[in-house]
Design a protein around this motif. Structure first.
Motif, PDB file in Angstrom:
ATOM      1  N   ALA A 185      40.403  28.839  39.175  1.00  0.00           N
ATOM      2  CA  ALA A 185      41.313  29.975  39.306  1.00  0.00           C
ATOM      3  C   ALA A 185      40.484  31.236  39.451  1.00  0.00           C
ATOM      4  CB  ALA A 185      42.228  30.086  38.088  1.00  0.00           C
ATOM      5  N   VAL A 186      41.061  32.242  40.143  1.00  0.00           N
ATOM      6  CA  VAL A 186      40.370  33.509  40.354  1.00  0.00           C
ATOM      7  C   VAL A 186      41.201  34.618  39.726  1.00  0.00           C
ATOM      8  CG1 VAL A 186      39.502  35.161  42.047  1.00  0.00           C
ATOM      9  CG2 VAL A 186      39.322  32.708  42.487  1.00  0.00           C
ATOM     10  N   ILE A 187      40.576  35.372  38.835  1.00  0.00           N
ATOM     11  CA  ILE A 187      41.205  36.544  38.220  1.00  0.00           C
ATOM     12  C   ILE A 187      40.506  37.781  38.754  1.00  0.00           C
ATOM     13  CG2 ILE A 187      41.539  37.807  36.062  1.00  0.00           C
ATOM     14  CD1 ILE A 187      41.903  35.109  34.690  1.00  0.00           C
ATOM     15  N   ARG A 188      41.307  38.759  39.168  1.00  0.00           N
ATOM     16  CA  ARG A 188      40.744  39.953  39.799  1.00  0.00           C
ATOM     17  C   ARG A 188      41.078  41.192  38.968  1.00  0.00           C
ATOM     18  NH1 ARG A 188      42.772  40.707  45.678  1.00  0.00           N
ATOM     19  NH2 ARG A 188      41.137  39.199  46.134  1.00  0.00           N
ATOM     20  N   LEU A 189      40.079  42.036  38.799  1.00  0.00           N
ATOM     21  CA  LEU A 189      40.229  43.357  38.172  1.00  0.00           C
ATOM     22  C   LEU A 189      39.914  44.413  39.212  1.00  0.00           C
ATOM     23  CD1 LEU A 189      38.244  42.216  35.154  1.00  0.00           C
ATOM     24  CD2 LEU A 189      40.283  43.570  34.712  1.00  0.00           C
ATOM     25  N   SER A 190      40.699  45.499  39.245  1.00  0.00           N
ATOM     26  CA  SER A 190      40.416  46.597  40.172  1.00  0.00           C
ATOM     27  C   SER A 190      40.744  47.905  39.496  1.00  0.00           C
ATOM     28  CB  SER A 190      41.249  46.454  41.448  1.00  0.00           C
ATOM     29  OG  SER A 190      40.989  47.530  42.343  1.00  0.00           O
ATOM     30  N   GLY A 191      39.771  48.840  39.534  1.00  0.00           N
ATOM     31  CA  GLY A 191      39.988  50.147  38.939  1.00  0.00           C
ATOM     32  C   GLY A 191      38.756  50.616  38.183  1.00  0.00           C
ATOM     33  N   PRO A 192      38.836  51.801  37.608  1.00  0.00           N
ATOM     34  CA  PRO A 192      37.643  52.402  36.988  1.00  0.00           C
ATOM     35  C   PRO A 192      37.099  51.640  35.787  1.00  0.00           C
ATOM     36  CG  PRO A 192      39.621  53.709  36.553  1.00  0.00           C
ATOM     37  CD  PRO A 192      39.996  52.714  37.594  1.00  0.00           C
ATOM     38  N   ALA A 193      37.950  50.850  35.099  1.00  0.00           N
ATOM     39  CA  ALA A 193      37.465  50.118  33.934  1.00  0.00           C
ATOM     40  C   ALA A 193      37.078  48.676  34.255  1.00  0.00           C
ATOM     41  CB  ALA A 193      38.535  50.126  32.836  1.00  0.00           C
ATOM     42  N   ALA A 194      37.027  48.321  35.544  1.00  0.00           N
ATOM     43  CA  ALA A 194      36.711  46.937  35.898  1.00  0.00           C
ATOM     44  C   ALA A 194      35.317  46.545  35.436  1.00  0.00           C
ATOM     45  CB  ALA A 194      36.848  46.746  37.411  1.00  0.00           C
ATOM     46  N   GLY A 195      34.345  47.428  35.659  1.00  0.00           N
ATOM     47  CA  GLY A 195      32.982  47.104  35.258  1.00  0.00           C
ATOM     48  C   GLY A 195      32.831  46.988  33.759  1.00  0.00           C
ATOM     49  N   ALA A 196      33.431  47.924  33.030  1.00  0.00           N
ATOM     50  CA  ALA A 196      33.335  47.878  31.568  1.00  0.00           C
ATOM     51  C   ALA A 196      34.015  46.636  31.020  1.00  0.00           C
ATOM     52  CB  ALA A 196      33.965  49.139  30.973  1.00  0.00           C
ATOM     53  N   THR A 197      35.114  46.248  31.608  1.00  0.00           N
ATOM     54  CA  THR A 197      35.829  45.055  31.144  1.00  0.00           C
ATOM     55  C   THR A 197      35.010  43.798  31.411  1.00  0.00           C
ATOM     56  OG1 THR A 197      37.942  46.135  31.564  1.00  0.00           O
ATOM     57  CG2 THR A 197      37.961  43.742  31.347  1.00  0.00           C
ATOM     58  N   THR A 255      39.847  46.806  47.669  1.00  0.00           N
ATOM     59  CA  THR A 255      40.742  47.919  47.334  1.00  0.00           C
ATOM     60  C   THR A 255      40.091  49.280  47.515  1.00  0.00           C
ATOM     61  OG1 THR A 255      40.087  47.906  45.013  1.00  0.00           O
ATOM     62  CG2 THR A 255      41.960  46.509  45.636  1.00  0.00           C
ATOM     63  N   GLY A 256      38.772  49.320  47.692  1.00  0.00           N
ATOM     64  CA  GLY A 256      38.070  50.592  47.727  1.00  0.00           C
ATOM     65  C   GLY A 256      37.688  51.089  46.346  1.00  0.00           C
ATOM     66  N   GLU A 257      38.116  50.385  45.296  1.00  0.00           N
ATOM     67  CA  GLU A 257      37.774  50.728  43.914  1.00  0.00           C
ATOM     68  C   GLU A 257      36.727  49.754  43.391  1.00  0.00           C
ATOM     69  OE1 GLU A 257      42.229  52.137  42.492  1.00  0.00           O
ATOM     70  OE2 GLU A 257      41.647  50.033  42.245  1.00  0.00           O
ATOM     71  N   ASP A 258      36.249  49.987  42.169  1.00  0.00           N
ATOM     72  CA  ASP A 258      35.422  48.986  41.501  1.00  0.00           C
ATOM     73  C   ASP A 258      36.259  47.730  41.297  1.00  0.00           C
ATOM     74  OD1 ASP A 258      33.337  50.756  41.368  1.00  0.00           O
ATOM     75  OD2 ASP A 258      33.614  51.278  39.260  1.00  0.00           O
ATOM     76  N   VAL A 259      35.707  46.591  41.680  1.00  0.00           N
ATOM     77  CA  VAL A 259      36.438  45.325  41.581  1.00  0.00           C
ATOM     78  C   VAL A 259      35.533  44.282  40.931  1.00  0.00           C
ATOM     79  CG1 VAL A 259      37.434  43.391  42.883  1.00  0.00           C
ATOM     80  CG2 VAL A 259      37.970  45.750  43.531  1.00  0.00           C
ATOM     81  N   ALA A 260      36.099  43.525  39.996  1.00  0.00           N
ATOM     82  CA  ALA A 260      35.414  42.367  39.408  1.00  0.00           C
ATOM     83  C   ALA A 260      36.290  41.151  39.606  1.00  0.00           C
ATOM     84  CB  ALA A 260      35.148  42.595  37.922  1.00  0.00           C
ATOM     85  N   GLU A 261      35.668  40.038  39.974  1.00  0.00           N
ATOM     86  CA  GLU A 261      36.397  38.780  40.119  1.00  0.00           C
ATOM     87  C   GLU A 261      35.763  37.737  39.213  1.00  0.00           C
ATOM     88  OE1 GLU A 261      36.942  37.423  44.078  1.00  0.00           O
ATOM     89  OE2 GLU A 261      38.270  39.090  44.626  1.00  0.00           O
ATOM     90  N   LEU A 262      36.619  37.020  38.499  1.00  0.00           N
ATOM     91  CA  LEU A 262      36.177  35.971  37.593  1.00  0.00           C
ATOM     92  C   LEU A 262      36.677  34.644  38.129  1.00  0.00           C
ATOM     93  CD1 LEU A 262      37.246  37.686  34.234  1.00  0.00           C
ATOM     94  CD2 LEU A 262      35.204  38.112  35.606  1.00  0.00           C
TER      95      LEU A 262
END
Length: 439
Positions: free
Chosen positions: A19-31, A75-82
């Motif tokens: 499964a792929v979980i995606r984070l997008s936004g300013p707190a993506a890296g910190a998360t 998205t043009g924002e910071d993005v993390a994918e797990l």
């Protein structure tokens, strides 16, 4: 104010190997850092990580992490994918751990794509292409959607808009600077530009709705008198019991449809009520619906039993290019005349030939690789409105540049709406809500 950071399952729901979980936004890296207790990985490189709950340190799963710092992301924002194991409990635990971090919330449907649009990573037509790509079920749909997602349709519309701006500049220069030493009759020089553009729009509109049919399906109607074998033929083509078959005339009262894939394109084949003088009000309504479906269909299969004449009700509903087929070919061998394709749903006689002809017709109608085509009613409506404004601008050039300039501005506005340059708020919810949560 900084936007929220959003998180969602980007892959399909249900159990899966991955499964792929995606984070997008300013707190993506910190998360991401909180879940791995390590520095952020190298951008755009998959790194194996052990994911833990930042609140307790409890191990949640092992998987891969990818880091896409903005603006170089979808998205043009910071993005993390797990990339994690796809069990429901694992997914729920990882998302819950992400939500424990400040500024992180669950994404709304289509919010990733909406952010990509708002950040200039794709325009409205490209976003619609992405939605079609996610929904594509056939090879033809995939090819068309991918071309639109990659900007083929947007390039056409942006080219038109540039030509409209050029024509508008010529017209408005004559209006705004009447006393300047400018070439005479600048506005009349815009006429050939507008005429060529109107011709291009006319060719774009004259596509027999090919793009929309690739998205929504090519429609075939089986029509004929009662007991001609229409329901049996539908079942034979569908290779399942889709319609009730009976020797009682008038059994089929409503339209019964099945969906097939022919030549890589979606096709809807409809069984309809027998065409005859109705015996009661219900059958009359069935005949009305049969005629309406025949009128709407891209192709009609006119079915007549071997040894029977074509009844006038059927002859009136048939158009040039339709397929005329004789049914129940296993019953009356002596009546074979060779003037029509003969089939038998019972024994399979002629079904392979009929299927081949249907494939050929669908491929001929939808399979041409040409310039990008209109794919939605919204596109067609806006192009028609833009062309209408241009046709009004031609006579206006003879009566005053001001009127022509207004019509050219209207045309440019309509084309701008195609790619989302202007007046798109009323469309965003409709388009992006068609995506699943993680898209």
């Amino acid at each position: 104010m900084k936007p929220d950071t959003i998180v969602a399952l980007a892959s399909g729901a249900g159990r899966a190997g991955v499964a792929v979980i995606r984070l997008s936004g300013p707190a993506a890296g910190a998360t991401l850092g909180a879940l791995t207790a390590r520095d952020l990985p190298k951008p755009r490189a998959a790194t194996r990580e052990a994911f833990c709950d930042p609140r307790t340190g409890r191990s949640l799963d092992d998987g891969l992490a990818l880091w896409f710092p903005g603006p170089h992301s979808f998205t043009g924002e910071d993005v993390a994918e797990l990339q994690i194991h796809g069990g429901p409990a694992v997914i729920a635990a990882i998302i819950d751990a992400c939500l424990s971090q400040p500024g992180v919330r669950i994404a709304e449907p289509g919010e990733y794509t909406r952010r990509a649009f708002e950040n200039g990573k794709l325009d409205l037509a490209e976003a619609e292409g992405l939605a079609d790509l996610v929904d594509a079920e056939t090879e033809g749909q995939r090819r068309q959607a991918l071309r639109q997602r990659r900007g083929a349709l947007s390039a056409v519309y942006e080219g038109w808009r540039g030509r409209l701006i050029e024509a508008a500049a010529l017209i408005e220069a004559e209006i705004d600077f009447p006393d300047e030493d400018l070439p005479g009759e600048l506005s009349r020089r815009a006429g050939p530009l507008l005429q060529a553009l109107a011709d291009d729009m006319a060719r774009h509109l004259d596509d027999a709705h090919r793009g929309e049919r690739i998205r929504d399906g090519y429609r075939i109607a089986i029509i004929g008198p009662p007991n001609a074998g229409k329901s049996s033929l539908l079942n034979a083509l569908a290779q399942r019991e889709a319609a009730i078959v009976s020797d009682i005339p008038g059994t089929t009262r409503d339209v019964v449809e099945v969906r097939l894939v022919l030549a890589g394109y979606p096709v809807w084949i409809a069984d309809t009520a027998g065409l005859r003088e109705a015996a009661d009000a219900i059958e009359a309504e069935g005949v009305r619906r049969a005629l309406a479906r025949a009128e709407e269909a891209d192709l009609r299969i006119a079915l007549v039993e071997v040894g029977h004449e074509v009844p006038p009700e059927l002859a009136a509903a048939v158009r040039h290019g339709d397929l005329l087929v004789r049914s129940k070919a296993d019953r009356l061998e002596a009546h074979k005349s060779g003037d029509m394709l003969e089939v038998s749903a019972l024994t399979g006689i002629g079904l392979a030939q009929l299927h081949a002809q249907l494939v050929e017709r669908v491929a001929e109608a939808l399979g041409r690789e040409e310039a990008p085509v209109l794919t939605r009613a919204r596109h067609r409506r806006l192009v028609e409105a833009a062309r209408g404004a241009l046709l009004r601008a031609f006579p206006a050039l003879d009566h005053g540049a001001e009127l022509a300039a207004e019509d050219v501005r209207v045309a440019a506005d309509q084309i701008g709406r195609l790619t989302g340059r202007i007046d798109v708020e009323d469309l965003l919810g409709e388009i992006f809500s068609s995506f699943c949560i993680g898209k």
